[in-house]
Design a protein around this motif. Structure first.
Motif, PDB file in Angstrom:
ATOM      1  N   GLY A   1      54.227  19.895  94.226  1.00 48.08           N
ATOM      2  CA  GLY A   1      55.172  20.247  95.294  1.00 48.08           C
ATOM      3  C   GLY A   1      55.666  21.664  95.123  1.00 48.08           C
ATOM      4  O   GLY A   1      55.876  22.410  96.085  1.00 48.08           O
ATOM      5  N   LEU A   2      55.829  22.040  93.875  1.00 46.92           N
ATOM      6  CA  LEU A   2      56.378  23.342  93.609  1.00 46.92           C
ATOM      7  C   LEU A   2      55.335  24.437  93.729  1.00 46.92           C
ATOM      8  O   LEU A   2      55.654  25.608  93.852  1.00 46.92           O
ATOM      9  CB  LEU A   2      56.969  23.349  92.208  1.00 46.92           C
ATOM     10  N   ALA A   3      54.079  24.044  93.700  1.00 42.75           N
ATOM     11  CA  ALA A   3      53.022  25.041  93.805  1.00 42.75           C
ATOM     12  C   ALA A   3      53.129  25.773  95.133  1.00 42.75           C
ATOM     13  O   ALA A   3      52.888  26.971  95.208  1.00 42.75           O
ATOM     14  CB  ALA A   3      51.663  24.364  93.688  1.00 42.75           C
ATOM     15  N   PHE A   4      53.541  25.054  96.197  1.00 43.66           N
ATOM     16  CA  PHE A   4      53.525  25.664  97.515  1.00 43.66           C
ATOM     17  C   PHE A   4      54.908  26.026  98.032  1.00 43.66           C
ATOM     18  O   PHE A   4      55.040  26.616  99.087  1.00 43.66           O
ATOM     19  CB  PHE A   4      52.798  24.732  98.490  1.00 43.66           C
ATOM     20  N   HIS A   5      55.929  25.664  97.274  1.00 41.67           N
ATOM     21  CA  HIS A   5      57.287  26.003  97.700  1.00 41.67           C
ATOM     22  C   HIS A   5      57.527  27.511  97.743  1.00 41.67           C
ATOM     23  O   HIS A   5      57.920  28.037  98.787  1.00 41.67           O
ATOM     24  CB  HIS A   5      58.280  25.270  96.802  1.00 41.67           C
ATOM     25  N   PRO A   6      57.262  28.244  96.667  1.00 47.83           N
ATOM     26  CA  PRO A   6      57.567  29.680  96.716  1.00 47.83           C
ATOM     27  C   PRO A   6      56.737  30.465  97.729  1.00 47.83           C
ATOM     28  O   PRO A   6      57.314  31.281  98.450  1.00 47.83           O
ATOM     29  CB  PRO A   6      57.304  30.171  95.291  1.00 47.83           C
ATOM     30  N   PRO A   7      55.423  30.224  97.833  1.00 50.58           N
ATOM     31  CA  PRO A   7      54.696  31.020  98.834  1.00 50.58           C
ATOM     32  C   PRO A   7      55.251  30.808 100.245  1.00 50.58           C
ATOM     33  O   PRO A   7      55.433  31.774 100.985  1.00 50.58           O
ATOM     34  CB  PRO A   7      53.256  30.493  98.729  1.00 50.58           C
ATOM     35  N   PHE A   8      55.573  29.578 100.604  1.00 50.75           N
ATOM     36  CA  PHE A   8      56.127  29.334 101.940  1.00 50.75           C
ATOM     37  C   PHE A   8      57.489  29.988 102.094  1.00 50.75           C
ATOM     38  O   PHE A   8      57.795  30.617 103.107  1.00 50.75           O
ATOM     39  CB  PHE A   8      56.258  27.830 102.190  1.00 50.75           C
TER      40      PHE A   8
END
Lengths: 662, 154, 181
Positions: A168-175
């Motif tokens: 879940g956290l893999a895509f949190h920062p890029p978004f």
């Protein structure tokens, strides 16, 4: 060697940013096409070099090159590949690199897809983007270089915080960054318009897709972070009004206001200086958020690698970027006048009410977030501002906005008829009443305010449906005509309906999960069961399971309702030897009306495990609603009017073109 | 929320917070204890309530809150007991005092100011502004005439 | 027209004020929470002594007539690494004649005794606060914390965190001197 290439890429990007922010600007002022042409070229070059730098850092992570200090501090050779890659932005330096990469991405997008913009405007927008990039590249190179080498590389790295080793956290920062940084484009358009001294309907049409894109990303990004906190931190909650959470919410509120006010500029050629100000604010709040999170001036659950020196550098950047743009605003905005008539009861009037409430809500969250800092600076007094404050102030401001949200779209531009709009909303009123009464009864007479909140959600949802039905003349014209009207409806209209319906779904989820959550904490031995919200949770015991770079104690619960099996939940407690830390993995079974949520924590001395079980009603609706909102944004983005560069075709032309292709 | 990422490095362990053995047998008392704990800040963890934190101090305070309740204190007395030791800082719901007036009344003031600004703006624009426009100067009139003449030419 | 120009300059003015605040914020430590007990009487308590290190102490021991001078109350633990860095300063003050009481916070008695044997004992008396209950009455939220109590038994100052530099030590000695006034 690879790291040096990355470092070199950063330096080259800095040089290009210097070019991008100076020569084309002078070219635009003097009408020198050669100089102006440098802008788009430099923007593309910047993207290439930053892409190179980012690839180099990713490479260093993938091959575990511990001679790079950043890799040694934040990675470990035994980490799964996915987390080696996501670890690139799981730390201050790497995340700043992602930040500037995304900035360059938006700059390059303006260069590539901004073909329909007047050349001077495009060049000026790019120049402002270049200035922001210049500042942050300097920041990276001087204070946060991810490519610094270690003279004595360690045998292995220190590893990534286990809590962050999560999909879940893999895509949190890029978004999140696509949202945060995406507002830089709106900012650049605003500053460019101030430089030109002209804000037109066309300007508003150009700035809207960029804002929409950033807004959609930010919406999804915030939700991803919230979702992660929900299932990973094991406390059954998903929002705490923490300063760091607020730091992402503030630009969202300003950006939402901007989306709506830009429509007024486009359609009615008014609210110009306010819209420009909002565009400046949305990105400024992103920048201030960056400062708050990375400087250590506020305390947050989400403690950060805090460094006052970096804080000072960012503060100087803030003063130049925000102070500079606001100074320009003070000089130029008074000339942005409009003579359009503005009737209070009209679509634009409703949008103005939306802006009034969103801006007030934004100011309130800002005040609450920074108040401890203000107070201490002035008086040495310490005060805490926690969730009770935000719930008490934010909700009463945002509730009327939800009421107005259903009415506004039914009012005509220029001169609306409130009575007529309300009479069409009778079905929404009925829905509101029904939902409120129903949820009040279903909750066993517990929480009148929450029942009203549910009613509000029902009102808004049906309001969005009524508006759609009105547009396609549903039930008032033959079904065939309604369908063809639905097909002919602009995507932006569909986008609005979908996004508003999404807000209604989120509102229902937020209200219900806040008011009617059930929690049960107990010590359990294998074979024990506990009843939570009508479900029976039977604890089957705990066994040890190996993971790729951790060891897990996995508990098993079988969940039944009235004797029928519902789910098997397997929460884990993981131990990561590299970090010497435990993490909790909640097990969640969703019924779409509620989440059944189980966590195990500690075995007691007597062999019984502490377990916590939650029944979280409508929490899934929050995530669904947010996705629907994001889809609404994306749908609106595909509207032909926003398609940059595409000539406006009439239906007749489109029809004529088809046979020719055959 | 960005730092959800980086974060939690030092402070927030996954919450295990309230442990079964802390829970009072009397559900009414326990519910009061939970409500009080949710509004008390854990000082060590900075931005969590003692109800959400597994820090030792938070646990001590949770137990203390329950002891006071069992001893017959009112909710108010329990909160005052903790505030006497740790100050207003522990209150996640800041009390209304002179130094928080701006915090509590700020939103209302902002709303009133913003609403009157909007009212003023709309009020001035409810009618076409052109009517009050200044008459053209002689020079402007001459320029318009010139433009119109140009247009009439074939 | 004048009013309009002022209006459009408002955001800039607001931001300048904000920037000043943020800059001030950089110099502040948000983790340092001031004590609620300053200028209040020290809480009522008695603590048992550490076996082999003399008897414990209580409220009455801190003020006249038991003590004619200002006293320092230091909260410490053997597992607390910063306490180790602070310890030499406490030793020096004890030699200088400052009266220091120690509250041993959540510690194992053996560990505490080893600590004193290794590093020296600067304390006039040590009270063992095994369950941290008395420390809560003192408003302690971390170790080490160091209080200054005047002759009348009122708390005059609290240092949160270790005193590990000459500057911090000098500042603290000045606070002691001030409390003696």
């Amino acid at each position: 060697m690879i790291a040096e290439i990355g470092h070199y890429g950063l330096v080259l990007a800095l040089l290009l940013a210097t070019v991008q922010s100076t020569l084309p600007l002078a070219g635009a002022a003097r009408g020198h096409p050669g100089w102006m042409a440098l802008g788009p070229a430099a923007a593309l070059g910047q993207l290439i070099f930053l892409g190179l730098a980012f690839a180099a850092l990713t490479w260093a992570y993938v091959v575990s090159d511990f001679s790079v200090a950043n890799v040694a501090q934040n990675s470990h050779s035994a980490k799964p590949l996915l987390y080696k890659i996501t670890g690139v932005w799981g730390n201050h330096e790497g995340s700043m690199l992602l930040w500037v990469l995304i900035l360059a991405l938006f700059g390059a997008a303006v260069a590539l897809f901004g073909g329909n913009l007047p050349e001077t405007l495009r060049v000026r927008v790019l120049a402002v983007q270049g200035m922001v990039g210049f500042g942050f590249l300097l920041f990276i190179l001087f204070t946060s270089n991810p490519f610094d080498r270690l003279a004595m590389p360690p045998a292995d790295g220190r590893g990534l915080n286990p809590l962050l080793q999560d999909p879940g956290l893999a895509f949190h920062p890029p978004f999140l960054y696509l949202g945060y940084v995406g507002f830089s484009t709106a900012f650049s358009f605003a500053v460019a318009a101030l430089i030109e001294g002209r804000v037109t309907a066309a300007w508003a049409r150009w700035v809207r897709p960029w804002t929409l894109a950033a807004w959609s990303f930010l919406t999804i990004g915030i939700a991803l972070g919230s979702w992660w906190a929900y299932y990973e931190l094991g406390w059954g909650g998903w929002w705490y009004w923490d300063p760091v959470e607020n730091a992402s919410f503030l630009p969202w509120l300003a950006g939402t206001a901007l989306l709506h006010s830009a429509i007024v500029v486009e359609k009615r050629d008014t609210l110009k200086s306010w819209t420009v100000l909002l565009a400046i604010f949305a990105f400024s709040l992103s920048l201030i958020g960056t400062f708050l999170v990375r400087s250590g001036v506020l305390t947050s659950v989400h403690a950060f690698a805090q460094d006052p020196e970096r804080g000072l550098f960012i503060l100087v950047l803030l003063i130049i970027a925000i102070g500079g743009s606001l100074a320009l605003y003070a000089v130029r905005a008074p000339t942005l006048r409009s003579t359009a008539v503005f009737a209070p009861i009209s679509r634009e009037g409703a949008l103005l009410v939306n802006n009034l409430l969103l801006a007030t809500a934004c100011a309130t969250v800002f005040l609450g977030t920074l108040y401890p800092l203000f107070l201490e600076a002035l008086t040495d007094e310490k005060v805490s501002v926690g969730p009770p404050y935000f719930n008490a102030t934010f909700l009463p401001i945002i509730a009327p906005a939800l009421v107005a949200m259903a009415i506004g779209p039914l009012l005509a531009w220029k001169r609306g008829d409130l009575g007529r709009a309300m009479s069409r909303l009778w079905i929404a009123g009925l829905a509101a009443l029904g939902v409120a009464v129903l949820s009040y009864v279903a909750a066993g007479g517990d929480g009148i305010l929450a029942a009203l909140g549910m009613g509000l959600a029902g009102w808004l949802f049906m309001g969005a449906m009524v508006e759609l039905a009105e547009r396609i003349k549903l039930f008032r014209a033959p079904l065939g005509e309604s369908l063809s009207r639905a097909r002919g409806l602009p995507r932006a209209a569909w986008g609005m309906t979908v996004a508003h319906a999404g807000v209604a779904v989120v509102a229902a989820g937020v209200t219900a999960s806040g008011a009617w959550k059930t929690e049960s904490i107990q010590a359990m031995r294998a074979g024990d069961s506990v009843e939570v919200a009508g479900y029976t949770f039977t604890f089957e015991g705990v066994k040890t399971v190996p993971g790729p770079n951790y060891r897990a104690e996995r508990g098993t619960f079988t969940v039944t309702r009235d004797g029928r099996p519902v789910a098997v939940l397997t929460p884990e407690k993981r131990f990561y030897p590299v970090a010497q830390r435990d993490t909790t993995e909640a097990a969640i079974h969703t019924t779409w009306l509620a989440d059944l949520y189980a966590v195990i924590s500690e075995p007691g001395a007597d062999g019984a495990w502490s377990t916590r079980i939650y029944h979280n009603p409508l929490v899934p609706w929050i995530w669904i609603g947010v996705i629907v909102m994001g889809l609404g944004g994306a749908l609106s983005l595909t509207d032909r009017r926003h398609r940059v560069g595409a000539p406006r075709r009439t239906r007749a032309e489109a029809g004529a073109a088809a046979p020719a292709q055959a | 929320m960005r730092a959800l990422l980086f974060a939690l490095l030092f402070l927030a362990l996954p919450a295990v917070a309230v442990e079964p053995e802390e829970i009072l047998d009397d559900p009414a008392l326990e519910a009061r204890a939970r409500a009080i704990s949710k509004d008390l800040r854990c000082l060590v963890c900075q931005n969590q309530s003692i109800d959400d934190s597994n820090a030792e101090l938070a646990r001590d305070l949770r137990v203390l809150v329950r002891e006071r309740l069992v001893a017959g204190d009112s909710d108010q007395q329990v909160v005052e007991f903790v505030v006497a030791r740790y100050g207003d800082f522990v209150l996640l719901n800041p009390p209304v005092k002179p130094h928080t007036w701006l915090l509590w009344f700020g939103p209302v003031i902002i709303l009133i100011l913003a609403a009157s600004g909007v009212a003023l703006y709309v009020g001035r624009r409810a009618r076409p502004i052109g009517i009050e426009a200044e008459p053209l100067t002689a020079e402007e009139r001459a320029r318009i005439n010139a433009v119109l003449r140009d247009k009439d030419k074939p | 027209m004048q009013a309009r120009i002022v209006l459009y300059a408002l955001p800039l003015a607001g931001f300048i004020a904000l920037a000043v605040w943020l800059a001030m914020g950089l110099g502040m430590d948000p983790r340092n929470v001031p004590s609620a007990l300053i200028d209040k009487p020290a809480p009522d308590f008695t603590l048992p002594g550490l076996d082999g290190a003399g008897e414990g102490f209580g409220t009455a021991d801190l003020r006249a007539p038991a003590n004619e001078d200002v006293v320092v109350v230091n909260v410490f633990a053997s597992w607390c690494i910063p306490c180790r860095a602070e310890h030499p300063y406490l030793m020096r003050w004890a030699e200088d004649g400052v009266t220091i009481y120690g509250i041993n916070y959540r510690d194992k008695p053996d560990d505490a005794r080893n600590w004193l044997a290794q590093l020296g004992n600067p304390y006039k008396r040590i009270g063992v606060d095994a369950n941290a209950r008395v420390s809560i009455d003192w408003g302690v939220y971390g170790v080490p914390e160091t209080f200054i109590v005047d002759r009348s038994g009122h708390i005059r100052f609290k240092q949160v965190g270790p005193i590990t530099t000459p500057d911090l030590a000098r500042a603290f000695r000045e606070k002691i001197a001030a409390a003696r006034q």
